[in-house]
Design an enzyme around this catalytic site. Structure first.
Site, PDB file in Angstrom:
ATOM      1  N   LYS A  11     -14.390 -18.926  -7.580  1.00 56.26           N
ATOM      2  CA  LYS A  11     -13.050 -19.508  -7.572  1.00 56.26           C
ATOM      3  C   LYS A  11     -13.028 -20.796  -6.722  1.00 56.26           C
ATOM      4  O   LYS A  11     -13.980 -21.076  -5.993  1.00 56.26           O
ATOM      5  CB  LYS A  11     -12.064 -18.464  -7.028  1.00 56.26           C
ATOM      6  CG  LYS A  11     -11.928 -17.224  -7.940  1.00 56.26           C
ATOM      7  CD  LYS A  11     -10.942 -16.219  -7.337  1.00 56.26           C
ATOM      8  CE  LYS A  11     -10.752 -14.999  -8.238  1.00 56.26           C
ATOM      9  NZ  LYS A  11      -9.784 -14.025  -7.636  1.00 56.26           N
ATOM     10  N   TYR A  51      -5.167 -14.234 -16.377  1.00 53.35           N
ATOM     11  CA  TYR A  51      -4.420 -13.310 -15.522  1.00 53.35           C
ATOM     12  C   TYR A  51      -3.170 -12.753 -16.212  1.00 53.35           C
ATOM     13  O   TYR A  51      -2.228 -12.353 -15.530  1.00 53.35           O
ATOM     14  CB  TYR A  51      -4.049 -13.995 -14.210  1.00 53.35           C
ATOM     15  CG  TYR A  51      -5.212 -14.074 -13.232  1.00 53.35           C
ATOM     16  CD1 TYR A  51      -5.984 -12.944 -12.941  1.00 53.35           C
ATOM     17  CD2 TYR A  51      -5.545 -15.260 -12.599  1.00 53.35           C
ATOM     18  CE1 TYR A  51      -7.044 -13.002 -12.050  1.00 53.35           C
ATOM     19  CE2 TYR A  51      -6.605 -15.326 -11.697  1.00 53.35           C
ATOM     20  CZ  TYR A  51      -7.355 -14.193 -11.429  1.00 53.35           C
ATOM     21  OH  TYR A  51      -8.395 -14.239 -10.539  1.00 53.35           O
ATOM     22  N   ARG A  92     -19.350  -5.597  -9.255  1.00 52.72           N
ATOM     23  CA  ARG A  92     -18.135  -5.258  -8.485  1.00 52.72           C
ATOM     24  C   ARG A  92     -18.494  -4.727  -7.096  1.00 52.72           C
ATOM     25  O   ARG A  92     -17.811  -5.005  -6.126  1.00 52.72           O
ATOM     26  CB  ARG A  92     -17.285  -4.207  -9.231  1.00 52.72           C
ATOM     27  CG  ARG A  92     -16.589  -4.683 -10.487  1.00 52.72           C
ATOM     28  CD  ARG A  92     -15.377  -5.576 -10.265  1.00 52.72           C
ATOM     29  NE  ARG A  92     -14.235  -4.956  -9.649  1.00 52.72           N
ATOM     30  CZ  ARG A  92     -13.009  -5.496  -9.638  1.00 52.72           C
ATOM     31  NH1 ARG A  92     -12.773  -6.666 -10.244  1.00 52.72           N
ATOM     32  NH2 ARG A  92     -12.022  -4.904  -9.033  1.00 52.72           N
ATOM     33  N   ASN A 123      -9.920 -14.568  -2.640  1.00 53.17           N
ATOM     34  CA  ASN A 123     -11.063 -13.666  -2.512  1.00 53.17           C
ATOM     35  C   ASN A 123     -12.340 -14.200  -3.161  1.00 53.17           C
ATOM     36  O   ASN A 123     -13.223 -13.435  -3.511  1.00 53.17           O
ATOM     37  CB  ASN A 123     -10.682 -12.262  -3.004  1.00 53.17           C
ATOM     38  CG  ASN A 123     -10.126 -12.270  -4.411  1.00 53.17           C
ATOM     39  OD1 ASN A 123     -10.273 -13.269  -5.122  1.00 53.17           O
ATOM     40  ND2 ASN A 123      -9.518 -11.169  -4.831  1.00 53.17           N
ATOM     41  N   HIS A 126     -14.242 -13.876  -8.925  1.00 57.07           N
ATOM     42  CA  HIS A 126     -13.706 -12.932  -9.890  1.00 57.07           C
ATOM     43  C   HIS A 126     -14.880 -12.191 -10.500  1.00 57.07           C
ATOM     44  O   HIS A 126     -15.938 -12.784 -10.728  1.00 57.07           O
ATOM     45  CB  HIS A 126     -12.943 -13.664 -11.006  1.00 57.07           C
ATOM     46  CG  HIS A 126     -12.640 -12.769 -12.172  1.00 57.07           C
ATOM     47  ND1 HIS A 126     -11.565 -11.915 -12.171  1.00 57.07           N
ATOM     48  CD2 HIS A 126     -13.310 -12.548 -13.330  1.00 57.07           C
ATOM     49  CE1 HIS A 126     -11.582 -11.213 -13.307  1.00 57.07           C
ATOM     50  NE2 HIS A 126     -12.621 -11.584 -14.024  1.00 57.07           N
ATOM     51  N   GLU A 137     -12.628 -11.582 -21.339  1.00 58.77           N
ATOM     52  CA  GLU A 137     -12.808 -12.698 -20.407  1.00 58.77           C
ATOM     53  C   GLU A 137     -13.981 -13.597 -20.813  1.00 58.77           C
ATOM     54  O   GLU A 137     -13.889 -14.824 -20.736  1.00 58.77           O
ATOM     55  CB  GLU A 137     -13.035 -12.147 -18.992  1.00 58.77           C
ATOM     56  CG  GLU A 137     -11.792 -11.446 -18.436  1.00 58.77           C
ATOM     57  CD  GLU A 137     -12.050 -10.672 -17.153  1.00 58.77           C
ATOM     58  OE1 GLU A 137     -11.100 -10.058 -16.634  1.00 58.77           O
ATOM     59  OE2 GLU A 137     -13.202 -10.653 -16.660  1.00 58.77           O
TER      60      GLU A 137
HETATM   61  P1  DAT Z   1      -9.622  -8.086  -9.161  1.00 56.35           P
HETATM   62  O1  DAT Z   1      -9.753  -9.593  -9.008  1.00 56.35           O
HETATM   63  O2  DAT Z   1     -10.280  -7.372  -8.018  1.00 56.35           O
HETATM   64  O3  DAT Z   1     -10.065  -7.581 -10.507  1.00 56.35           O
HETATM   65  P2  DAT Z   1      -6.863  -7.846 -10.076  1.00 56.35           P
HETATM   66  O4  DAT Z   1      -7.389  -8.070 -11.466  1.00 56.35           O
HETATM   67  O5  DAT Z   1      -5.964  -6.686  -9.845  1.00 56.35           O
HETATM   68  O6  DAT Z   1      -8.063  -7.735  -9.018  1.00 56.35           O
HETATM   69  O7  DAT Z   1      -6.069  -9.122  -9.582  1.00 56.35           O
HETATM   70  C1  DAT Z   1      -6.528 -10.418  -9.881  1.00 56.35           C
HETATM   71  C2  DAT Z   1      -6.357 -11.311  -8.659  1.00 56.35           C
HETATM   72  O8  DAT Z   1      -4.968 -11.385  -8.307  1.00 56.35           O
HETATM   73  C3  DAT Z   1      -7.052 -10.803  -7.416  1.00 56.35           C
HETATM   74  O9  DAT Z   1      -8.402 -11.194  -7.372  1.00 56.35           O
HETATM   75  C4  DAT Z   1      -6.240 -11.437  -6.326  1.00 56.35           C
HETATM   76  C5  DAT Z   1      -4.839 -11.460  -6.880  1.00 56.35           C
HETATM   77  N1  DAT Z   1      -4.067 -10.305  -6.437  1.00 56.35           N
HETATM   78  C6  DAT Z   1      -4.100  -9.055  -6.962  1.00 56.35           C
HETATM   79  N2  DAT Z   1      -3.258  -8.233  -6.336  1.00 56.35           N
HETATM   80  C7  DAT Z   1      -2.672  -8.979  -5.369  1.00 56.35           C
HETATM   81  C8  DAT Z   1      -1.674  -8.710  -4.357  1.00 56.35           C
HETATM   82  N3  DAT Z   1      -1.138  -7.489  -4.209  1.00 56.35           N
HETATM   83  N4  DAT Z   1      -1.326  -9.735  -3.544  1.00 56.35           N
HETATM   84  C9  DAT Z   1      -1.854 -10.962  -3.690  1.00 56.35           C
HETATM   85  N5  DAT Z   1      -2.786 -11.292  -4.619  1.00 56.35           N
HETATM   86  C10 DAT Z   1      -3.181 -10.310  -5.436  1.00 56.35           C
HETATM   87 MG    MG Z   2      -9.268  -7.825 -12.413  1.00 54.69          MG
END
Ligand code: DAT
Ligand code: MG
Length: 168
Positions: A11, A51, A92, A123, A126, A137
């Site tokens: 990212k 997303y 992961r 973070n 991805h 994706e």
């Molecule tokens: P991941 O990236 O671990 O697959 P995800 O698909 O649930 O997680 O969410 C995508 C991204 O959105 C994640 O990397 C960071 C952001 N995100 C998710 N939940 C969040 C939250 N509760 N607060 C802030 N950012 C969040």
């Molecule tokens: Mg995800």
């Protein structure tokens, strides 16, 4: 054990912090093979499609700005397709928990991620979380000719009126 593919994105914060080499070194511990790699200028449409499962969440708009690079004055993401046995879970595990504060400190997100004052999880990477997500994706970020293996069905098309650039 299943042969899987998974999408990894470095990212904008990862690129800004010069972490790409470090991240690829960490991911190489999984003993997978990179079958696609590109640097992508992230449009709003690409970001919102990637997303779309989070549409409606309070952090959605800021997440879109983050992945587009608006928060890091860059518009780049580095995208990789990894292939191998259990690729999705292996990646992961090295990447760590979504929330960098909960992530194992030796994981990529635990070591390099942060939560902004407005609450966005920056973070760093991805990684696809299921084979359905990985397929969606990978097809979003890569065309069939940008991956060196035939992983999903594709077809050849002839297009004469496509506008593209060439070197001069
Ligand atoms: P991941 O990236 O671990 O697959 P995800 O698909 O649930 O997680 O969410 C995508 C991204 O959105 C994640 O990397 C960071 C952001 N995100 C998710 N939940 C969040 C939250 N509760 N607060 C802030 N950012 C969040
Ligand atoms: Mg995800």
């Amino acid at each position: 054990m299943a042969l899987e593919q998974t999408l990894v994105l470095v990212k904008p914060d990862g690129l800004k912090k010069s972490l790409t080499g470090n991240i690829l070194s960490r991911l190489s511990e999984a003993k997978l093979v990179i079958i696609g790699a590109r640097v992508v200028n992230v449009s709003r449409e690409l970001a919102e499609t990637h997303y779309e499962h989070l549409q409606g969440r309070p952090f959605f708009e800021e997440l879109i700005q983050y992945i587009m690079g608006d928060l890091h004055s860059t518009h780049r993401v580095a995208a990789f397709v990894y292939q191998g046995e259990d690729a999705i879970q292996k990646i992961r595990d090295i990447v760590g928990d979504t929330n960098p504060e909960n992530a194992n400190p030796v994981s990529i997100r635990g070591a390099y991620g942060r939560i902004t004052t407005s609450g966005v999880f920056e973070n760093v990477v991805h990684a696809s979380s299921s084979s359905e997500d990985a397929e969606k994706e990978i097809k979003l970020w890569f065309g069939p000719d940008e991956i060196v293996e035939d992983i999903y069905p594709s077809r050849e098309v002839m297009r004469s009126e496509v506008r593209m650039r060439e070197w001069v």
